[in-house]
Design a protein around this motif. Structure first.
Motif, PDB file in Angstrom:
ATOM      1  N   THR A  33       4.653  -0.231   0.728  1.00  0.00           N
ATOM      2  CA  THR A  33       3.759  -0.533   1.843  1.00  0.00           C
ATOM      3  C   THR A  33       4.224   0.107   3.146  1.00  0.00           C
ATOM      4  O   THR A  33       3.399   0.395   4.022  1.00  0.00           O
ATOM      5  CB  THR A  33       3.607  -2.053   2.043  1.00  0.00           C
ATOM      6  N   HIS A  90      -2.616  -4.550   8.598  1.00  0.00           N
ATOM      7  CA  HIS A  90      -2.394  -5.307   7.365  1.00  0.00           C
ATOM      8  C   HIS A  90      -3.556  -5.263   6.372  1.00  0.00           C
ATOM      9  O   HIS A  90      -3.326  -5.080   5.169  1.00  0.00           O
ATOM     10  CB  HIS A  90      -1.993  -6.736   7.686  1.00  0.00           C
ATOM     11  N   ARG A  94      -3.072  -3.771   2.649  1.00  0.00           N
ATOM     12  CA  ARG A  94      -3.373  -4.585   1.465  1.00  0.00           C
ATOM     13  C   ARG A  94      -4.359  -3.882   0.546  1.00  0.00           C
ATOM     14  O   ARG A  94      -4.196  -3.867  -0.670  1.00  0.00           O
ATOM     15  CB  ARG A  94      -3.926  -5.950   1.885  1.00  0.00           C
ATOM     16  N   SER A  98      -3.231  -2.566  -3.150  1.00  0.00           N
ATOM     17  CA  SER A  98      -3.905  -3.165  -4.308  1.00  0.00           C
ATOM     18  C   SER A  98      -4.529  -2.092  -5.193  1.00  0.00           C
ATOM     19  O   SER A  98      -4.405  -2.137  -6.423  1.00  0.00           O
ATOM     20  CB  SER A  98      -4.976  -4.155  -3.852  1.00  0.00           C
ATOM     21  N   TYR A 122       1.759 -12.228  -0.197  1.00  0.00           N
ATOM     22  CA  TYR A 122       2.086 -11.382  -1.334  1.00  0.00           C
ATOM     23  C   TYR A 122       2.518 -12.176  -2.563  1.00  0.00           C
ATOM     24  O   TYR A 122       2.436 -11.675  -3.683  1.00  0.00           O
ATOM     25  CB  TYR A 122       3.163 -10.366  -0.951  1.00  0.00           C
TER      26      TYR A 122
END
Length: 207
Positions: A33, A90, A94, A98, A122
């Protein structure tokens, strides 16, 4: 999210990148990330228009990327700026993480999230959480040497993160990185074998 996902976290300077690389060498896929955040905030990054509108030219480099040092100073000084930054970044992080976990064909995915504990979301996206742990004095020394930061700035960064105890409290597994690479390698190899079994069991259960 399909497949088996192992969340990887640890404080700054704990050695997360080393551990992630060792898992990849064993055959795991890596979704990082922090790397995604760099993509989003690089020149032409998908987050840059919103960041420029929210914070102005003072956080932009000449090439149009985010000036991370300027942004770091801003969010440390202003909690509302931190909240705004997270609200922009964020959801995008995400979404991309994903998608990349879902499309992986590896036996399992290492989802590296520096602020996994702090995010609070998470846990529901990971089958298991592994924490890279090391003594705090070693953390400080590593970051000072690597980033050229003064001790007080390193301590400020650490204070803004979850504590060592908070990270260990959510860990399913722990990799101790006290500077001996061979020991770290052996721990990762053992966990790799474990995750292969758990991944296969999850696939079997879903059939």
């Amino acid at each position: 999210m399909s497949g088996y996902v192992v969340g990887l976290t640890g404080g700054i300077g704990s050695g997360k990148s080393l551990v992630a690389d060792l898992f990849v060498a064993q055959g795991a896929a890596l979704v990082d990330t922090d790397a995604i955040a760099h993509e989003l905030t690089g020149p032409g990054g998908a987050a840059m228009p919103a960041l420029a509108e929210a914070f102005g030219a003072g956080v932009l480099r000449p090439d149009g990327a985010l000036d991370r040092a300027a942004m770091r100073r801003l969010v440390f000084a202003d909690a509302s700026a931190k909240a705004c930054l997270e609200a922009i970044l964020h959801p995008l992080i995400r979404q991309l993480s994903s998608e990349r976990c879902q499309t992986s064909t590896a036996p399992y995915v290492i989802l590296a999230v520096p602020l996994l504990v702090e995010s609070g979301t998470y846990r529901e996206r990971c089958d298991r959480i592994v924490v890279v742990d090391c003594p705090e004095d070693l953390q400080i020394a590593r970051v000072m040497a690597r980033n050229g930061l003064p001790r007080d700035e390193v301590l400020a960064i650490m204070a803004a993160q979850a504590s060592r105890a908070e990270r260990l409290a959510v860990a399913d597994d722990v990799v101790v990185n006290d500077g001996e690479r061979a020991k770290v390698h052996d721990q990762v190899a053992a966990l790799h074998r474990k995750y292969l079994v758990l991944s296969a069991e999850k696939v079997k259960a879903s059939c």
